[in-house]
Design a protein around this motif. Structure first.
Motif, PDB file in Angstrom:
ATOM      1  N   HIS A  60       2.931  -6.055   3.152  1.00 57.36           N
ATOM      2  CA  HIS A  60       1.431  -6.633   3.223  1.00 57.36           C
ATOM      3  C   HIS A  60       0.886  -5.861   1.887  1.00 57.36           C
ATOM      4  CE1 HIS A  60      -2.615  -6.872   5.326  1.00 57.36           C
ATOM      5  NE2 HIS A  60      -2.750  -7.255   4.041  1.00 57.36           N
ATOM      6  N   HIS A  62      -1.260  -7.240  -1.959  1.00 54.87           N
ATOM      7  CA  HIS A  62      -2.158  -8.222  -2.681  1.00 54.87           C
ATOM      8  C   HIS A  62      -2.018  -8.064  -4.084  1.00 54.87           C
ATOM      9  CE1 HIS A  62      -4.136  -9.447   0.952  1.00 54.87           C
ATOM     10  NE2 HIS A  62      -4.221  -8.314   1.267  1.00 54.87           N
ATOM     11  N   LYS A 153      -0.996 -15.402   6.638  1.00 57.09           N
ATOM     12  CA  LYS A 153      -2.011 -14.773   7.211  1.00 57.09           C
ATOM     13  C   LYS A 153      -3.361 -15.447   7.371  1.00 57.09           C
ATOM     14  CE  LYS A 153      -4.931 -10.352   5.866  1.00 57.09           C
ATOM     15  NZ  LYS A 153      -5.042  -9.456   4.822  1.00 57.09           N
ATOM     16  N   HIS A 241      -3.183  -4.363   9.349  1.00 57.08           N
ATOM     17  CA  HIS A 241      -4.033  -3.152   9.011  1.00 57.08           C
ATOM     18  C   HIS A 241      -4.939  -2.620  10.215  1.00 57.08           C
ATOM     19  CE1 HIS A 241      -6.920  -6.572   8.330  1.00 57.08           C
ATOM     20  NE2 HIS A 241      -6.357  -6.869   7.200  1.00 57.08           N
ATOM     21  N   ASP A 317      -1.282  -2.721   2.465  1.00 59.00           N
ATOM     22  CA  ASP A 317      -2.452  -3.451   1.880  1.00 59.00           C
ATOM     23  C   ASP A 317      -3.012  -3.249   0.514  1.00 59.00           C
ATOM     24  OD1 ASP A 317      -4.151  -5.378   2.523  1.00 59.00           O
ATOM     25  OD2 ASP A 317      -5.565  -4.404   3.831  1.00 59.00           O
TER      26      ASP A 317
HETATM   27 ZN    ZN Z   1      -4.576  -7.704   3.067  1.00 57.11          ZN
END
Ligand code: ZN
Ligand code: DUC
Ligand code: ZN
Length: 483
Positions: A60, A62, A153, A241, A317
């Motif tokens: 996970h 970005h 997601k 998360h 994350d």
């Molecule tokens: Zn995320």
């Protein structure tokens, strides 16, 4: 005599379930020998006194994800993967995000273009589904799942991303029919909007109030709702998360009544607290992410959830926005309400060293550390046993750790293009010394040896197949009934 392209000798190697003193031989990028003693290969890495662990799998993060508000993520695939590898992560799974009105295929093509020629480590893609039209549900998603994009997601908040309850059921149903994994961002959008308006009306706009706008109860409510939907559709999901003890408790309760349910947490919920949002000045914006870090006492509950198995994976994350930048945290200036601050913090490089502190402190054992950070995410996303494990036939993705050399985290030593770390000044017990992917040394004692573009795209297998509709769940509870 057999020859090896690479040997790693003299270390203690984390094999599944056991730490074993052995040498390791690599040929053509794969592990081909594990033995008490091996002759030196063409390249020989001395791991004496060190731990040899599987390369981390960050399920996970970005990178270079388009945003809708004019902000820009600090890391593209070059700087993001560079940062990941220096922190011991050799596989990342970022997100090809659908913009409403866009086809999923276009999002995937765009994301491949962003990774191309830049990624230094191996990578798969999750999808983000924001517009589940009939065409997306019946044609695009099934086709993309079959091609190796087997996880997606969905959001229960953010105006430009969130799905309605009915849309969530539609997406879960596709996941069930085609064996995909749905990752759920669980926060109640209406509660956040209502609280944000009230806080702003009271003049409470500083970064600190970000946490008050998204309290634990609204994460708990959305988590409960998502679990209920997964039970209704009868498909496993992953709550991502997880930040609060209350949401974690909902998950634990569902797991104990036999729901097939996975949960992820992140280092920010183990090492940061809402106090970090408090300042000085606008500095608290550096720790604005969603869900927000909770009160300091919450951290112990999350550690407990790691030790007891409520959580199956720890991801970063990583969603980096520069602090001193009008395309970053200061998008609307330093006096702007928390509402306008881009959500997300950097963490792809610090994930493993931070969690390793839990091993040194006896909160989790080494086996659990490896499972949470490498093996379980590789399994969850259909990359195991190629990734996430040290075994004959697996890719030689290896990290050599010196657990006797503490490091104090400093932005100046990190490799992301972000301009800060929320973990500045925290001392961790160890840091990856040598990072190897498919038998090639990518980083060695702070030296970068990887080339942009040498990371490969990974098509994912499907996670474990869904049960037939109406099948009884294989739990103690149900087994007792069946007896
Ligand atoms: Zn995320
Ligand atoms: N929250 C998200 O949902 N995604 C990225 C970063 C964040 O804080
Ligand atoms: Zn999220």
């Amino acid at each position: 005599m057999e020859t090896y392209d690479l040997t790693v000798r003299g270390g203690r190697v984390a094999l599944p379930g056991a730490l074993v003193a052995c040498d390791l031989g690599v040929r053509d990028g794969r592990i081909v020998a594990l033995a008490e003693r091996l002759p030196a290969g063409t390249r020989d890495v001395d791991a004496t006194g060190r731990l040899v662990l599987p390369g981390g799998v960050d399920g996970h993060c970005h990178f270079d994800q388009p945003t809708g508000d004019g902000s820009r993520m600090a890391d593209d695939f070059l700087t993001g993967t560079r940062s990941a590898l220096f922190g011991g992560t050799t596989t990342i799974i970022p997100f090809a995000a659908q913009v409403r009105g866009q086809s999923l295929r276009a999002a995937v093509d765009d994301y491949h273009a962003r990774a191309s020629g830049k990624a230094m480590i191996d990578h798969a893609f999750h999808l983000i589904v924001t517009d589940p039209t009939p065409d997306v549900l019946t044609r695009e998603l099934p086709a993309l799942i079959a091609e190796g994009y087997t996880s997606f997601k969905i959001y229960m908040t953010y105006d430009d991303l969130k799905l309605s309850d009915r849309q969530i059921l539609d997406v879960l149903s596709v996941a069930r029919d085609h064996g995909a994994m749905v990752m759920v961002h669980a926060e109640n959008a209406d509660c956040i909007a209502w609280l944000t308006d009230r806080l702003e009306a009271d003049g409470k706009t500083a970064p600190l109030f970000h946490a008050a706008s998204r309290p634990k109860v609204i994460e708990r409510e959305a988590t409960h709702r998502a679990i209920s939907f997964s039970e209704l559709v009868d498909v496993p999901i992953l709550i991502v998360h997880v930040s609060g003890a209350d949401a974690m408790e909902e998950i634990r309760r569902a797991q104990s009544r036999g729901v097939s349910l996975h949960a992820e947490t992140c280092p920010q919920y183990l090492f940061l607290s809402e106090d970090d949002l408090a300042g000085p000045g606008f500095e608290g914006a550096k720790c604005i992410c969603s869900p927000p870090p909770r009160e300091a006492g919450n951290q112990a509950a999350i550690w407990q959830g790691l030790a007891t198995g409520v959580f199956s994976i720890v991801s970063s994350d990583h969603a980096p926005f520069r602090y001193d930048d009008p395309a970053g945290k200061k998008l609307k200036g330093e006096d702007a309400s928390f509402r306008w601050v881009p959500n997300g913090i950097p963490g792809v490089e610090t994930r493993l060293p931070l969690l390793f502190a839990g091993v040194a402190e006896g909160r989790i054992d080494l086996d659990r550390f490896v499972d949470l950070t490498a093996t379980a995410p590789a399994k969850m996303y259909g990359l195991h046993p190629r990734k996430g494990v040290i075994a004959i036939g697996s890719d030689a993705d290896l990290v050599i750790w010196d657990a006797r050399a503490p490091v104090t985290i400093a932005q100046a030593d990190l490799h992301s293009a972000c301009d800060y770390t929320p973990y500045e000044g925290i001392t961790v017990p160890a840091w990856p010394e040598v990072v190897i992917q498919r038998g090639a040394v990518l980083a060695e004692r702070g030296r970068l040896l990887a080339e942009p573009g040498q990371g490969r795209f990974l098509a994912c297998d499907r996670p474990a197949p869904a049960r037939p509709l109406g099948a009884r769940r294989p739990t103690t509870l149900f087994r007792a009934d069946e007896a």
